[in-house]
Design an enzyme around this catalytic site. Structure first.
Site, PDB file in Angstrom:
ATOM      1  CE  LYS A 112      35.579 -85.278  60.864  1.00  0.00           C
ATOM      2  NZ  LYS A 112      36.267 -85.993  59.765  1.00  0.00           N
TER       3      LYS A 112
HETATM    4  C1  LIG Z   1      37.074 -87.115  59.792  1.00  0.00           C
HETATM    5  C2  LIG Z   1      37.354 -87.741  58.501  1.00  0.00           C
HETATM    6  C3  LIG Z   1      37.577 -89.110  58.391  1.00  0.00           C
HETATM    7  C4  LIG Z   1      37.604 -90.023  59.593  1.00  0.00           C
HETATM    8  O1  LIG Z   1      36.353 -90.151  60.193  1.00  0.00           O
HETATM    9  P1  LIG Z   1      36.238 -90.716  61.696  1.00  0.00           P
HETATM   10  O2  LIG Z   1      34.819 -90.564  62.056  1.00  0.00           O
HETATM   11  O3  LIG Z   1      37.137 -89.828  62.524  1.00  0.00           O
HETATM   12  O4  LIG Z   1      36.731 -92.114  61.675  1.00  0.00           O
HETATM   13  C5  LIG Z   1      37.786 -89.636  57.128  1.00  0.00           C
HETATM   14  N1  LIG Z   1      37.804 -88.845  56.037  1.00  0.00           N
HETATM   15  C6  LIG Z   1      37.602 -87.529  56.101  1.00  0.00           C
HETATM   16  C7  LIG Z   1      37.662 -86.719  54.862  1.00  0.00           C
HETATM   17  C8  LIG Z   1      37.361 -86.923  57.331  1.00  0.00           C
HETATM   18  O5  LIG Z   1      37.162 -85.603  57.383  1.00  0.00           O
END
Ligand SMILES: *Cc1c(COP(=O)(O)O)cnc(C)c1O
Length: 494
Positions: A112
């Site tokens: 993120k």
């Molecule tokens: C948010 C997240 C995901 C999923 O990503 P999306 O964009 O919501 O599909 C997978 N792994 C981790 C560690 C995340 O923080």
């Protein structure tokens, strides 16, 4: 090329990129989508020599057409700096035959950070460009990682405040500690009695309430979103797929124009949608493997063409993927429907009222570059153990879901494959160490496990973890999923 943004659910007025970033969600409840996907123009060969920041500029300038070169470069400079613990920003490492694109070298050690490091810059620049004087209230639902990354990004950013809702019993202990220890006068963190889908639905409801918007405006506030429904999240995520391709070229692993696969551990469908946009720009990505955990609603969708959320919500060891309503899938639906907003609205309305929808055969044919896969809890744990034993590399639970899908599906294509590695194993220490040797580690405390992980992997304990060892809890509010709006009104004094 001048890209504008429109809603997935109606053909109303188009807005500029900066307006779409400010609003987050379109007025009709749809998501903003670019009115065209720009074509990648730089010769692929040249990618070898480009830094992460240079690649970011070349990708983002197309999508954020109303930002000046100077504005966009300032945003990129501010975001991708020493906050990341490596100059490469997103290193590509080869382990046990696969390429792991490590997207967790930012401040909060999850992928993120790749987008949420830049979003505050994009947001404040957008506010300035549009003469916005209201304070921007970032309202966010999190399955664990978005919350902390958004809090870290927006903490004490002038002209903004942030409110994060997370499922009280649906995140890892380290994720929760990271959030509730967040400093910053403008930060608010609330646990809800409910799951991530409840949090996301509650947040969307507030975004869509005209009445609440008026009440806020009267007090000098307006909402925006740090969730991946905001195109300011999505666009920066395209960058690392282009960058990864460049890294493979640089390492001599592929020839220019050679196609590769990606495997993406998926929840809200934001990360993999960015890969799809990169493919549509002309980056040679062949198959996009969508990896799910036991909440395999997307796997079933790719198998059958029916999206059915009417099923039990399972709490797994990869909580950031515990999602049954994948918001960003709406953008893909819109595209495979031939950019038909009526059809998209019809399907999304069916999802709300019936809990499911079925796409047409014609739409299904457009999905041939996607392959769904999933890993059970046991398969996820086995994968962590197996790769550790084979290569001494310890991955987190989310990455392990993708790694399993690589092993069981992508490997046999014979193409080079990039696995999106979405979190540091330090963020999910207990599940990771249990996967390696449950008997040995079960009785240890979370922070003892951190030291054990350090010992096994030889990877330095990230600053993000050191910081929360002793940090005081600053947020302890909990509310029911039905009381989210009251909580927001209280915070803002409405
Ligand atoms: C948010 C997240 C995901 C999923 O990503 P999306 O964009 O919501 O599909 C997978 N792994 C981790 C560690 C995340 O923080």
């Amino acid at each position: 090329m001048n890209i504008m943004y429109k809603s997935t659910r109606s053909d109303g007025e188009k807005v500029t990129a900066s307006q779409a970033i400010l609003k987050g969600l379109a007025d009709d409840g749809g998501l903003f989508v670019p009115d065209a996907i720009p074509k990648w123009e730089v010769p692929l060969e040249q990618l070898k020599e480009m830094s992460y920041q240079e690649t970011a500029y070349e990708v983002m300038k197309f999508f954020l057409s109303d930002f000046t070169e100077e504005e966009l470069k300032a945003c990129i400079r501010g975001a991708y700096d020493e906050k990341f613990d490596t100059k490469e920003i997103a290193p590509l490492v080869k382990k046990d035959g696969a390429f792991y694109l490590e997207l967790f070298h930012g401040k909060t050690i999850a992928f993120k950070d790749m987008a949420l490091s830049i979003l505050p810059y994009l947001m404040t620049t957008s506010a300035k460009k549009n003469g916005v004087t209201n304070e921007i209230v970032i309202l966010t639902a999190t399955s664990g990682d978005t919350g902390k990354a958004a809090l870290a990004g927006f903490a004490d950013v002038p002209g903004t405040s942030i409110i994060v809702f997370y499922p009280k019993n649906g995140v890892s202990p380290i994720q929760e500690r990271q959030m509730v220890t967040q400093e910053g006068k403008n930060t608010n963190v609330i646990g809800i009695v409910g799951n991530f889908d409840d949090a996301q639905t509650g947040v969307k409801k507030m975004f869509n309430s005209k009445e609440l918007a008026e009440k806020m405006n009267a007090k000098g506030y307006q909402f925006s979103s740090a969730n991946s429904i905001n195109i300011g999240r999505l666009v920066p995520q395209i960058v690392y797929y282009v960058y990864a391709y460049g890294q493979l070229l640089k390492k001599g692993e592929i020839e220019p124009e050679e196609t590769i696969n990606v495997v993406v551990p998926t929840g809200n469908f934001g990360n993999i949608l960015a890969a799809y946009y990169a493919k549509n720009m002309g980056i040679p990505l062949e198959t996009l493997f969508c990896a799910s955990n036991e909440n395999k609603v997307l796997y079933d969708f790719f198998q059958t063409g029916t999206y059915d959320r009417k099923r039990e919500f399972i709490l797994t060891s990869s909580p950031s993927m515990d999602i049954l309503i994948s918001s960003n899938l709406e953008r893909l639906i819109y595209r495979i429907a031939g950019e038909d907003s009526n059809k998209t609205k019809e399907l999304m309305d069916a999802l709300t009222s019936e809990g499911e929808y079925k796409i047409t055969d014609k739409m299904r044919a457009e999905l041939d570059c996607f392959v769904g896969g999933y890993a059970s809890e046991e398969q996820t744990a086995q994968t962590i153990r197996k790769v550790y034993q084979a290569a001494g590399y310890i991955m987190d639970t989310h990455t392990a879901v993708a790694s399993y899908v690589y092993d069981s599906k992508a490997k046999e294509t014979g193409r080079k494959t990039v696995i999106a590695s979405t979190a540091s194993p330090y963020k999910f220490t207990r599940s990771v160490m249990d996967a390696i040797d449950k008997d040995k580690y079960d009785a240890m405390s979370d922070f003892e496990l951190v030291d054990e992980l350090n010992h096994l992997s030889g990877v330095k304990i990230p600053k993000a973890i050191e910081e929360i060892r002793t940090a005081p809890v600053l947020h302890d509010t909990v509310c029911d999923k039905s009381q989210m709006q009251e909580a927001v009104e209280k915070i803002l004094g409405l």
